[in-house]
Design an enzyme around this catalytic site. Structure first.
Site, PDB file in Angstrom:
ATOM      1  N   HIS A  31      24.627 -18.492  29.361  1.00  0.00           N
ATOM      2  CA  HIS A  31      24.375 -19.146  30.337  1.00  0.00           C
ATOM      3  C   HIS A  31      25.057 -20.606  30.256  1.00  0.00           C
ATOM      4  O   HIS A  31      24.968 -21.583  30.370  1.00  0.00           O
ATOM      5  CB  HIS A  31      22.708 -19.688  30.706  1.00  0.00           C
ATOM      6  CG  HIS A  31      21.907 -18.380  31.314  1.00  0.00           C
ATOM      7  ND1 HIS A  31      22.376 -18.050  33.194  1.00  0.00           N
ATOM      8  CD2 HIS A  31      21.279 -17.436  31.494  1.00  0.00           C
ATOM      9  CE1 HIS A  31      21.853 -17.280  33.847  1.00  0.00           C
ATOM     10  NE2 HIS A  31      21.074 -16.304  32.584  1.00  0.00           N
ATOM     11  N   LEU A 122      25.713  -5.565  30.954  1.00  0.00           N
ATOM     12  CA  LEU A 122      26.626  -4.938  29.042  1.00  0.00           C
ATOM     13  C   LEU A 122      28.139  -4.815  29.963  1.00  0.00           C
ATOM     14  O   LEU A 122      28.988  -5.000  29.271  1.00  0.00           O
ATOM     15  CB  LEU A 122      26.797  -2.987  28.996  1.00  0.00           C
ATOM     16  CG  LEU A 122      25.235  -3.175  27.435  1.00  0.00           C
ATOM     17  CD1 LEU A 122      25.457  -2.159  26.925  1.00  0.00           C
ATOM     18  CD2 LEU A 122      25.114  -4.133  26.921  1.00  0.00           C
ATOM     19  N   ASP A 169      32.358 -12.713  30.173  1.00  0.00           N
ATOM     20  CA  ASP A 169      32.634 -10.803  30.423  1.00  0.00           C
ATOM     21  C   ASP A 169      33.873 -10.848  30.264  1.00  0.00           C
ATOM     22  O   ASP A 169      34.118 -10.064  29.184  1.00  0.00           O
ATOM     23  CB  ASP A 169      31.688 -10.894  31.571  1.00  0.00           C
ATOM     24  CG  ASP A 169      30.354 -11.165  31.500  1.00  0.00           C
ATOM     25  OD1 ASP A 169      29.661 -11.738  30.547  1.00  0.00           O
ATOM     26  OD2 ASP A 169      29.404 -10.729  32.404  1.00  0.00           O
ATOM     27  N   TYR A 221      20.498 -16.070  39.161  1.00  0.00           N
ATOM     28  CA  TYR A 221      22.091 -16.804  38.905  1.00  0.00           C
ATOM     29  C   TYR A 221      22.459 -17.367  39.337  1.00  0.00           C
ATOM     30  O   TYR A 221      22.143 -18.471  38.931  1.00  0.00           O
ATOM     31  CB  TYR A 221      22.227 -15.098  38.257  1.00  0.00           C
ATOM     32  CG  TYR A 221      23.824 -15.803  37.610  1.00  0.00           C
ATOM     33  CD1 TYR A 221      23.742 -15.763  36.259  1.00  0.00           C
ATOM     34  CD2 TYR A 221      25.138 -16.001  38.064  1.00  0.00           C
ATOM     35  CE1 TYR A 221      24.684 -15.911  35.664  1.00  0.00           C
ATOM     36  CE2 TYR A 221      25.684 -16.289  37.201  1.00  0.00           C
ATOM     37  CZ  TYR A 221      25.906 -16.433  36.264  1.00  0.00           C
ATOM     38  OH  TYR A 221      27.399 -17.150  35.539  1.00  0.00           O
TER      39      TYR A 221
HETATM   40  C1  GLA Z   1      26.199 -12.724  33.091  1.00  0.00           C
HETATM   41  C2  GLA Z   1      27.925 -13.298  33.724  1.00  0.00           C
HETATM   42  C3  GLA Z   1      28.137 -14.516  32.684  1.00  0.00           C
HETATM   43  C4  GLA Z   1      26.674 -15.495  31.604  1.00  0.00           C
HETATM   44  C5  GLA Z   1      26.668 -14.765  31.525  1.00  0.00           C
HETATM   45  C6  GLA Z   1      24.926 -15.886  30.771  1.00  0.00           C
HETATM   46  O1  GLA Z   1      26.820 -11.782  32.188  1.00  0.00           O
HETATM   47  O2  GLA Z   1      28.740 -12.932  33.909  1.00  0.00           O
HETATM   48  O3  GLA Z   1      29.215 -15.293  33.035  1.00  0.00           O
HETATM   49  O4  GLA Z   1      26.713 -16.307  32.744  1.00  0.00           O
HETATM   50  O5  GLA Z   1      25.611 -13.985  32.548  1.00  0.00           O
HETATM   51  O6  GLA Z   1      24.993 -16.202  29.975  1.00  0.00           O
END
Ligand code: GLA
Length: 395
Positions: A31, A122, A169, A221
């Site tokens: 985050h 993942l 990601d 989120y």
């Molecule tokens: C998800 C989101 C990422 C990131 C993580 C938390 O995986 O896709 O962009 O914010 O949560 O670190």
């Protein structure tokens, strides 16, 4: 290759090529990406494979081994956010974002296969986007720089699929290198490769899929993102990245916002601490000492407590997995990804992770036993080896 056999079954003939994009785990920095901070992900050996061919006209047809049923066919000229839903929104969104960035695509047929467990935190969706992006640009004969593909894939996820994620990601799937973690500055988008290959140094990385539901799109989120933005606004800074001292948060009277800020601030620091520990180690061989892994493990477990208590995104199965793993000799462990379900990453001495069957090795055994005690579905274990980013597969 299963994507190729699916291609043959559905479309007939041989694909023009096959592309693989990996899922990711994140060593540190959760985050922090949408707060313009630091992250330290690495690519997994598991990924999404796309076997694809060009076709005449402007139709894009996608099918997936993980989504039995009809293939989804869209017209490249009629793509717009909201027009495609479900899993196909990710590949269709990539086509839309590529064209929106000025890259003209041919029609294509794409068969997808994945060995990234869905819903395990993942980044199977980012892997799907990145495999599609490589397939479509390669079929079109376009050489789009990876950094641009990262922003295109993210745009597909944010604007087309409507999931408000940060940039971690897609960066991991497109930019990581085997034996390394990727340090990404999410403000400048500068990257650097940090040597990280525990298997070479008597340690291992174990992913524990807690099999609890993982749903980023369900509001929590987005709520965390909004809280962080609100805290930055109240503190008079552009983003939480700009906070240089926790003592400067005195003006934040809301205890929830104070906790959110404390997590982001300390997790950014932990990313830099892990990087410093890895860079100070003699590498690649013999690599970090057991003491260094112990120190990284301590930071992992500390990060878990911060995600659980300050950011409040952990879930019972993750807390139990971390506790059992550390109790059985792991150097440290923490939940990874957005939270509310998904996986735990444990850094373990090789001796605590002997054997590869379910429940073998002290750590796997302890986590399996803890889940059984609670009456939860047995967890799934995956070895996590820092692997290469997206690429074309030969043959
Ligand atoms: C998800 C989101 C990422 C990131 C993580 C938390 O995986 O896709 O962009 O914010 O949560 O670190």
């Amino acid at each position: 290759m299963r994507a190729v056999s699916l291609f043959r079954e559905r479309f007939g003939g041989e694909p023009d090529g096959t592309w693989l994009a990996p899922g990711r785990a994140n060593l540190m920095g959760e985050h922090t990406d949408y707060n313009e901070g630091f992250v330290l992900p690495f690519a997994l050996g598991q990924g999404v494979t796309a076997a694809a061919s060009q076709r005449a006209g402007r139709r894009l047809t996608v099918c997936s081994r993980q989504a039995p049923g009809d293939a989804v066919e869209v017209d490249l000229d009629g793509l717009a956010p909201g027009r495609v839903t479900g899993w196909a929104a990710y590949p269709a969104g990539v086509a839309w974002a590529l064209e929106a960035a000025g890259h003209r695509l041919p029609g294509a047929c794409i068969a997808i296969d994945s060995d990234v467990p869905a819903g395990a935190g993942l980044s199977s969706s980012a892997a799907l986007e990145c495999a599609t992006a490589l397939a479509l640009t390669s079929l079109a004969g376009l050489d789009v720089p990876r950094a641009e593909l990262v922003t295109i894939a993210r745009r597909a996820e944010n604007e087309f699929a409507g999931v408000p994620t940060g940039i971690m990601d897609q960066s991991a799937s497109l930019l990581c290198r085997a034996g390394h973690a990727l340090l990404l500055d999410c403000r400048t988008l500068e990257t650097s490769q940090v040597p990280f290959d525990p298997a070479a140094g008597g340690a291992g990385l174990l992913l524990i899929n807690t099999r609890a539901r993982h749903e980023l799109a369900d509001g929590e989120y987005g709520r965390r993102r909004a809280e962080c933005e609100e805290a930055a606004r109240r503190l008079g800074i552009r983003s939480l990245r700009d906070l240089t001292d926790l003592a400067d948060t005195g003006s934040l009277t809301d205890p929830v916002l104070r906790r959110r800020v404390r997590h982001v601030f300390t997790d950014n620091q932990r990313v830099l601490e892990v990087v410093a520990l890895l860079r100070a180690s003699p590498g690649p061989s013999p690599g970090p000492s057991a003491d260094t892994y112990r120190e990284i493990g301590r930071l992992l477990t500390q990060a878990h407590a911060s995600l659980r208590d300050d950011f409040e995104v952990s879930w019972p199965e993750a807390d139990a997995a971390v506790e059992a793993a550390v109790g059985a000799g792991a150097y440290g462990a923490r939940m990874i990804g957005g939270g509310f379900g998904g996986s735990v990453l444990a850094l373990v001495p090789a001796a605590a992770d002997q054997g590869s069957g379910p429940g073998s090795g002290a750590v796997r055994g302890a986590v399996t036993a803890a889940f059984a005690r609670h009456g939860w579905t047995a967890p799934e274990f995956l070895d996590a080896a820092p692997s290469d980013s997206a690429r074309e597969l030969s043959g």
